[in-house]
Structure formats: structure tokens, C-alpha cells
Motif scaffolding. Structure first.
Motif, PDB file in Angstrom:
ATOM      1  N   SER A 147     -40.631  -5.149  -0.317  1.00 57.72           N
ATOM      2  CA  SER A 147     -40.448  -6.461   0.285  1.00 57.72           C
ATOM      3  C   SER A 147     -41.642  -6.789   1.167  1.00 57.72           C
ATOM      4  O   SER A 147     -42.252  -5.893   1.767  1.00 57.72           O
ATOM      5  N   LEU A 148     -41.975  -8.077   1.257  1.00 57.00           N
ATOM      6  CA  LEU A 148     -43.022  -8.494   2.187  1.00 57.00           C
ATOM      7  C   LEU A 148     -42.469  -8.739   3.591  1.00 57.00           C
ATOM      8  O   LEU A 148     -43.194  -9.163   4.482  1.00 57.00           O
ATOM      9  N   GLY A 149     -41.183  -8.472   3.772  1.00 51.62           N
ATOM     10  CA  GLY A 149     -40.636  -8.460   5.117  1.00 51.62           C
ATOM     11  C   GLY A 149     -41.206  -7.278   5.893  1.00 51.62           C
ATOM     12  O   GLY A 149     -41.742  -6.329   5.318  1.00 51.62           O
ATOM     13  N   ALA A 150     -41.091  -7.335   7.211  1.00 56.93           N
ATOM     14  CA  ALA A 150     -41.618  -6.270   8.065  1.00 56.93           C
ATOM     15  C   ALA A 150     -40.483  -5.613   8.835  1.00 56.93           C
ATOM     16  O   ALA A 150     -39.434  -6.209   9.044  1.00 56.93           O
ATOM     17  N   GLU A 151     -40.708  -4.384   9.257  1.00 57.19           N
ATOM     18  CA  GLU A 151     -39.701  -3.603   9.968  1.00 57.19           C
ATOM     19  C   GLU A 151     -40.397  -2.657  10.932  1.00 57.19           C
ATOM     20  O   GLU A 151     -41.207  -1.831  10.502  1.00 57.19           O
ATOM     21  N   ASP A 152     -40.085  -2.746  12.234  1.00 57.08           N
ATOM     22  CA  ASP A 152     -40.742  -1.809  13.143  1.00 57.08           C
ATOM     23  C   ASP A 152     -40.104  -0.427  13.107  1.00 57.08           C
ATOM     24  O   ASP A 152     -40.521   0.480  13.840  1.00 57.08           O
ATOM     25  N   PHE A 153     -39.138  -0.216  12.216  1.00 60.70           N
ATOM     26  CA  PHE A 153     -38.710   1.132  11.832  1.00 60.70           C
ATOM     27  C   PHE A 153     -39.937   1.972  11.494  1.00 60.70           C
ATOM     28  O   PHE A 153     -39.967   3.187  11.736  1.00 60.70           O
ATOM     29  N   ALA A 154     -40.958   1.314  10.931  1.00 56.99           N
ATOM     30  CA  ALA A 154     -42.186   2.012  10.547  1.00 56.99           C
ATOM     31  C   ALA A 154     -42.858   2.676  11.740  1.00 56.99           C
ATOM     32  O   ALA A 154     -43.508   3.732  11.591  1.00 56.99           O
ATOM     33  N   GLU A 155     -42.734   2.088  12.934  1.00 56.35           N
ATOM     34  CA  GLU A 155     -43.352   2.680  14.124  1.00 56.35           C
ATOM     35  C   GLU A 155     -42.782   4.065  14.423  1.00 56.35           C
ATOM     36  O   GLU A 155     -43.468   4.925  14.968  1.00 56.35           O
ATOM     37  N   LEU A 156     -41.529   4.271  14.061  1.00 56.74           N
ATOM     38  CA  LEU A 156     -40.860   5.541  14.343  1.00 56.74           C
ATOM     39  C   LEU A 156     -41.209   6.614  13.327  1.00 56.74           C
ATOM     40  O   LEU A 156     -40.880   7.784  13.518  1.00 56.74           O
ATOM     41  N   LEU A 157     -41.863   6.235  12.228  1.00 54.78           N
ATOM     42  CA  LEU A 157     -42.168   7.172  11.148  1.00 54.78           C
ATOM     43  C   LEU A 157     -43.526   7.841  11.301  1.00 54.78           C
ATOM     44  O   LEU A 157     -43.935   8.582  10.414  1.00 54.78           O
ATOM     45  N   ASP A 158     -44.222   7.581  12.384  1.00 55.27           N
ATOM     46  CA  ASP A 158     -45.533   8.185  12.604  1.00 55.27           C
ATOM     47  C   ASP A 158     -45.379   9.699  12.777  1.00 55.27           C
ATOM     48  O   ASP A 158     -44.944  10.178  13.812  1.00 55.27           O
ATOM     49  N   GLY A 159     -45.714  10.450  11.729  1.00 54.66           N
ATOM     50  CA  GLY A 159     -45.569  11.900  11.765  1.00 54.66           C
ATOM     51  C   GLY A 159     -44.159  12.389  11.516  1.00 54.66           C
ATOM     52  O   GLY A 159     -43.890  13.595  11.622  1.00 54.66           O
ATOM     53  N   ILE A 160     -43.234  11.479  11.157  1.00 53.34           N
ATOM     54  CA  ILE A 160     -41.822  11.823  10.948  1.00 53.34           C
ATOM     55  C   ILE A 160     -41.424  11.416   9.534  1.00 53.34           C
ATOM     56  O   ILE A 160     -41.762  10.330   9.076  1.00 53.34           O
ATOM     57  N   ARG A 161     -40.698  12.292   8.845  1.00 54.57           N
ATOM     58  CA  ARG A 161     -40.138  11.930   7.542  1.00 54.57           C
ATOM     59  C   ARG A 161     -38.922  11.039   7.752  1.00 54.57           C
ATOM     60  O   ARG A 161     -38.082  11.302   8.619  1.00 54.57           O
ATOM     61  N   GLY A 162     -38.838   9.977   6.959  1.00 45.96           N
ATOM     62  CA  GLY A 162     -37.703   9.079   7.103  1.00 45.96           C
ATOM     63  C   GLY A 162     -37.498   8.221   5.882  1.00 45.96           C
ATOM     64  O   GLY A 162     -38.341   8.174   4.979  1.00 45.96           O
ATOM     65  N   THR A 163     -36.370   7.532   5.868  1.00 49.88           N
ATOM     66  CA  THR A 163     -36.087   6.592   4.785  1.00 49.88           C
ATOM     67  C   THR A 163     -35.134   5.519   5.277  1.00 49.88           C
ATOM     68  O   THR A 163     -34.269   5.770   6.125  1.00 49.88           O
ATOM     69  N   MET A 164     -35.323   4.331   4.746  1.00 55.41           N
ATOM     70  CA  MET A 164     -34.440   3.198   5.005  1.00 55.41           C
ATOM     71  C   MET A 164     -33.957   2.661   3.673  1.00 55.41           C
ATOM     72  O   MET A 164     -34.740   2.567   2.726  1.00 55.41           O
ATOM     73  N   PHE A 165     -32.675   2.315   3.595  1.00 54.65           N
ATOM     74  CA  PHE A 165     -32.163   1.737   2.355  1.00 54.65           C
ATOM     75  C   PHE A 165     -31.635   0.336   2.598  1.00 54.65           C
ATOM     76  O   PHE A 165     -31.421  -0.091   3.738  1.00 54.65           O
ATOM     77  N   ARG A 166     -31.454  -0.392   1.502  1.00 49.44           N
ATOM     78  CA  ARG A 166     -30.953  -1.756   1.542  1.00 49.44           C
ATOM     79  C   ARG A 166     -29.435  -1.744   1.356  1.00 49.44           C
ATOM     80  O   ARG A 166     -28.922  -1.119   0.414  1.00 49.44           O
ATOM     81  N   LEU A 167     -28.746  -2.450   2.234  1.00 47.62           N
ATOM     82  CA  LEU A 167     -27.285  -2.540   2.181  1.00 47.62           C
ATOM     83  C   LEU A 167     -26.891  -3.894   1.606  1.00 47.62           C
ATOM     84  O   LEU A 167     -27.184  -4.939   2.195  1.00 47.62           O
ATOM     85  N   GLY A 168     -26.253  -3.889   0.453  1.00 50.86           N
ATOM     86  CA  GLY A 168     -25.834  -5.139  -0.164  1.00 50.86           C
ATOM     87  C   GLY A 168     -24.786  -5.861   0.669  1.00 50.86           C
ATOM     88  O   GLY A 168     -23.803  -5.249   1.103  1.00 50.86           O
ATOM     89  N   VAL A 169     -24.982  -7.175   0.881  1.00 50.72           N
ATOM     90  CA  VAL A 169     -24.050  -7.953   1.706  1.00 50.72           C
ATOM     91  C   VAL A 169     -23.613  -9.249   1.030  1.00 50.72           C
ATOM     92  O   VAL A 169     -22.947 -10.073   1.649  1.00 50.72           O
ATOM     93  N   ALA A 170     -23.990  -9.437  -0.245  1.00 53.00           N
ATOM     94  CA  ALA A 170     -23.629 -10.679  -0.935  1.00 53.00           C
ATOM     95  C   ALA A 170     -22.195 -10.609  -1.440  1.00 53.00           C
ATOM     96  O   ALA A 170     -21.830  -9.691  -2.181  1.00 53.00           O
ATOM     97  N   GLY A 171     -21.379 -11.597  -1.048  1.00 50.91           N
ATOM     98  CA  GLY A 171     -20.006 -11.671  -1.509  1.00 50.91           C
ATOM     99  C   GLY A 171     -19.902 -12.363  -2.855  1.00 50.91           C
ATOM    100  O   GLY A 171     -20.919 -12.607  -3.528  1.00 50.91           O
ATOM    101  N   PRO A 172     -18.699 -12.704  -3.281  1.00 47.42           N
ATOM    102  CA  PRO A 172     -18.501 -13.357  -4.589  1.00 47.42           C
ATOM    103  C   PRO A 172     -19.291 -14.649  -4.746  1.00 47.42           C
ATOM    104  O   PRO A 172     -19.705 -14.995  -5.858  1.00 47.42           O
ATOM    105  N   ASP A 173     -19.517 -15.352  -3.648  1.00 45.58           N
ATOM    106  CA  ASP A 173     -20.271 -16.609  -3.700  1.00 45.58           C
ATOM    107  C   ASP A 173     -21.726 -16.435  -3.278  1.00 45.58           C
ATOM    108  O   ASP A 173     -22.427 -17.409  -3.007  1.00 45.58           O
ATOM    109  N   GLY A 174     -22.194 -15.192  -3.241  1.00 45.78           N
ATOM    110  CA  GLY A 174     -23.564 -14.925  -2.840  1.00 45.78           C
ATOM    111  C   GLY A 174     -23.712 -14.900  -1.329  1.00 45.78           C
ATOM    112  O   GLY A 174     -22.734 -14.846  -0.579  1.00 45.78           O
ATOM    113  N   CYS A 175     -24.952 -14.958  -0.875  1.00 42.80           N
ATOM    114  CA  CYS A 175     -25.235 -14.921   0.561  1.00 42.80           C
ATOM    115  C   CYS A 175     -26.562 -15.635   0.802  1.00 42.80           C
ATOM    116  O   CYS A 175     -27.526 -15.424   0.071  1.00 42.80           O
ATOM    117  N   THR A 176     -26.587 -16.504   1.794  1.00 41.67           N
ATOM    118  CA  THR A 176     -27.835 -17.199   2.122  1.00 41.67           C
ATOM    119  C   THR A 176     -28.831 -16.200   2.716  1.00 41.67           C
ATOM    120  O   THR A 176     -28.459 -15.108   3.146  1.00 41.67           O
TER     121      THR A 176
END
Length: 401
Positions: free
Chosen positions: A339-368
Motif C-alpha cells: 500500500s502507498l499508505g504510511a505507518e509509523d509502526f515502521a519506526e519501531l522495526l529499526d533492528g527489530i523483527r516484526g509484522t503487521m497484517f490487514r484486518l478485513g472490516v468490510a460488511g455485506p454492503d462494503g465499507c467506505t
């Protein structure tokens, strides 16, 4: 482990906590009431809590704190989870019964949901500590982070020692394009490097009836906005995408006065670190050329907000396996693109192993989209996030170090 029964018992309370947070959003760096609520719940469940970490952040720990197995005088390994708490300056238009009660503020990026997921994980791990303490082989640290939206909170918490002794870091973020009940995982680059761009266009004021006797800063600013986009498509490598978006324009004082000063604020996104390092100088050169070409001048300021999130392959695989175990293989999507979105989670990964996942939040009618004033994630995602993260942390502790 009986975690599903524990989750079902606490889920109504977690939903009410999330709705309370949604009703009472707080801006970046001002999350005092949110932090107080979080700290109180964590203490109630037996966690050791520190407040004021990273200014308005909360740090909580649970699990062994003494020597490791065999009595070795070493610090225990720490596995950490980070969730963010701040809201956005957005006027809510969802029509929800629990819509924001604070004019001009809204949880339009699901940080209320993230915080509630973090509290759910805390509740389940507290139950594990009481009933099966042998499963907590390492210390667990929860980071409830302020000011993610301004890309400052991660650095604040890190400066206060939040990442000391951390061996692995997990995180999640709501994703409106994925259906509820599903998660998205990706090794390597997940988000873009990001910068904040400020451009001041300087002209010469005059009467609106005689623009030829002045230098119209608004007209030049319009040339900057469009010209910068055109220059990106013609002067930069299309295989290394760059996005520049201006979100704020300030200029002018009256309908019939030519403005002599316009201020533009925007964001810059790029996946390639080498390209991103070159962008400040390239943007400054391009903006100056555009302004001078139309008779004006410019002042350009660029601030690097965050590096890209780089997910560790082994930890990402662990999350995928945990997701498969609790959701089913069809509910775990391997994402093709970052994604071209940004996350300062990255600041915490300096020298640290980590991972972030995407949590689906779209209901039956989708999500804005995120940051929309009608953003309303499906609350079914709360239980999904708690399940996947709790099991991921426990599975990490099972593996030999």
C-alpha cells in the motif's frame, strides 16, 4: 486453552468499549481519556501498567519477569503488540447511534477498533496467565500508542524505552477492501515511505481587476499543483511509483485582491527507499522552476514522516498459520501489492523483527475508505483481530528461540 469461550464471554464488553471510544475521539497527542480507560482496564486484568510512555501512551506487561529457564541471570525475551489510539480531525457523517460526540473529531481510521482488539488480547492472555501460566514462556508487552496519524507517537514511545528487549513485534490495521472475517498478509514491503511537503508560493499582490500589474500567487500555486503531477509522470521512473497529494491550500484575503502568498500542504509517498531519499531535492528543484517560470518565488520544506513497513517473512508466515487455524485457509489472503499508505509502526522495526497484517472490516454492503467521514467498519472484525493476534503471540512463544 478455552480462549474461544473466554472471548465470547468478554466480546459484548469489548464492543461497548469500542463504541465508547468511538463516541469520544481524541486527537494525536491528546489521548488522555483514552489512555486512562485503557490503563484502568489493563490493571483490572492483572497487567503491570506504565502510563505516560511516549507522552500519552500506555505500556503494559504480563508474564515471566525473572531469570530464564535454568536460572540463567538474563532478561526474559519480550514479544510485543502495538495498537494505536488517536482519532482524526474529521466531522462524522455515519449516522451511527454511537457516532462521535465531539464536533470535528472522528475515529475515521479504526484506531478505536485497534485499541479494543488490543484490550481483547490483554483479556485473553490474562486468562491464560491465571489458568495455564506455563504457556506464557516469555514476557508479553502491549504498546497502546498515541499520535500515529501525525507519525510521531512511535518515536515518542521508542524514546521512552518501549522497544527495549523486544524480540518480535506484531501489529494490525483495518482494511476496508477486505471482507470481515478475513485477514491480509504480506512479507516484505507492506506500506510506503512517507513525507510531509510544505510549499509557500510568493507573488506580488494587486487589484483583482488588473492582474497584469501583479504576480498572482494563487494562479502560480495552481501551476505547482498540476505541474508537479505532470513532472512525476515524465521525469521519474514509472516502475518506482511516487504519489504527491496536496490536502490543504491557504491563500488570499478578499475576493477582489490578488494574493501575494499561498501555502500548500501535502504528502509524498514512495515504495523505493532510494527514490524517496532523492525526492526532497527533486521536488524543491521542480517547485522553484515552476514558480520562477511564472514570475514568482517559492519556499519548500520537506519532512520525512516514516520509512516503509518491512514485514519479516517468518513472522508473517506465523500470522498466516494462526489465521488459518482460527479462521480457515480461505480467510487468509496473501496480498500481491503493498500500500502507498504510511505507518509509523515502521519506526519501531529499526533492528527489530516484526509484522503487521490487514484486518478485513468490510460488511455485506462494503465499507467506505479509511479517513472518510462515513467510515464504519463491521464490528465483527473485533473478534477476528483478537483471535489472530492472541494465537500469534502464543505460537511465537512455543517456538524454540
Amino acid at each position: 486453552m478455552g480462549l474461544e469461550a473466554e472471548l465470547q464471554a468478554v466480546l459484548p464488553e469489548l464492543i461497548q468499549l469500542r463504541r465508547h471510544l468511538h463516541r469520544h475521539p481524541e486527537l494525536s497527542g491528546h489521548e488522555q481519556q483514552t489512555a486512562a480507560l485503557v490503563a484502568g482496564e489493563l490493571r483490572r486484568w492483572g497487567w503491570q501498567v506504565r502510563e505516560g510512555v511516549g507522552r500519552t501512551g500506555v505500556l503494559a506487561e504480563l508474564g515471566p519477569a525473572g531469570p530464564g529457564p535454568g536460572g540463567d541471570p538474563v532478561e526474559p525475551l519480550v514479544v510485543a503488540l502495538r495498537v494505536d489510539m488517536d482519532a482524526l480531525p474529521v466531522e462524522e457523517r455515519t449516522g451511527l447511534d454511537y457516532a462521535s460526540t465531539t464536533q470535528g473529531l472522528m475515529h475515521a481510521c479504526a484506531h478505536d477498533l485497534h485499541t479494543s482488539v488490543g484490550l481483547g488480547v490483554a483479556r485473553l492472555l490474562s486468562a491464560v496467565a491465571q489458568r495455564q501460566p506455563q504457556l506464557l514462556r516469555h514476557r508479553v508487552r502491549l504498546l497502546f500508542q498515541p499520535a500515529e496519524e501525525t507519525a510521531q507517537g512511535a518515536a515518542w514511545m521508542k524514546a521512552d524505552g518501549a522497544m527495549e528487549n523486544v524480540a518480535a513485534l506484531f501489529g494490525l490495521h483495518a482494511f476496508p477492501s477486505i471482507p470481515v472475517g478475513t485477514i491480509g498478509v504480506r512479507s516484505g514491503s507492506l506500506t510506503a515511505a512517507a513525507g510531509e511537503l510544505e510549499v509557500e508560493v510568493l507573488g506580488e499582490g494587486g487589484h483583482g481587476a488588473r492582474p497584469h500589474q501583479s504576480t498572482d500567487a494563487i494562479w502560480i500555486a495552481a501551476r505547482v499543483v498540476s505541474g508537479l503531477q505532470e513532472a512525476i509522470s515524465r521525469r521519474l521512473d514509472a516502475l518506482h511509483p511516487v504519489v504527491v497529494s496536496f490536502g490543504r491550500i491557504e491563500g488570499g484575503k478578499a475576493f477582489n485582491v490578488i494574493a501575494d502568498h499561498v501555502r500548500l500542504l501535502g504528502t509524498v509517498r514512495c515504495l523505493d527507499n532510494d527514490v524517496h531519499a532523492q525526492l526532497p531535492a527533486w521536488i524543491e528543484e521542480t517547485v522553484h522552476a515552476l514558480c520562477r517560470g511564472h514570475g514568482g518565488e517559492a519556499r519548500v520544506r520537506y519532512r520525512c514522516i516514516s520509512p516503509p513497513v518491512q514485514n519479516d517473512a517468518a513472522l508473517t508466515q506465523l500470522v498466516a498459520e494462526a489465521g488459518t487455524e482460527v479462521l480457515g485457509s480461505q480467510q487468509v489472503q496473501w496480498l500481491d501489492q503493498p500500500s502507498l499508505g504510511a505507518e509509523d509502526f515502521a519506526e519501531l522495526l529499526d533492528g527489530i523483527r516484526g509484522t503487521m497484517f490487514r484486518l478485513g472490516v468490510a460488511g455485506p454492503d462494503g465499507c467506505t475508505p479509511l479517513h472518510s467521514n462515513t467510515f464504519a467498519p463491521d464490528e465483527g472484525a473485533l473478534a477476528v483481530g483478537v483471535r489472530v493476534l492472541t494465537l500469534s503471540l502464543l505460537r511465537w512463544m512455543e517456538r524454540p528461540r
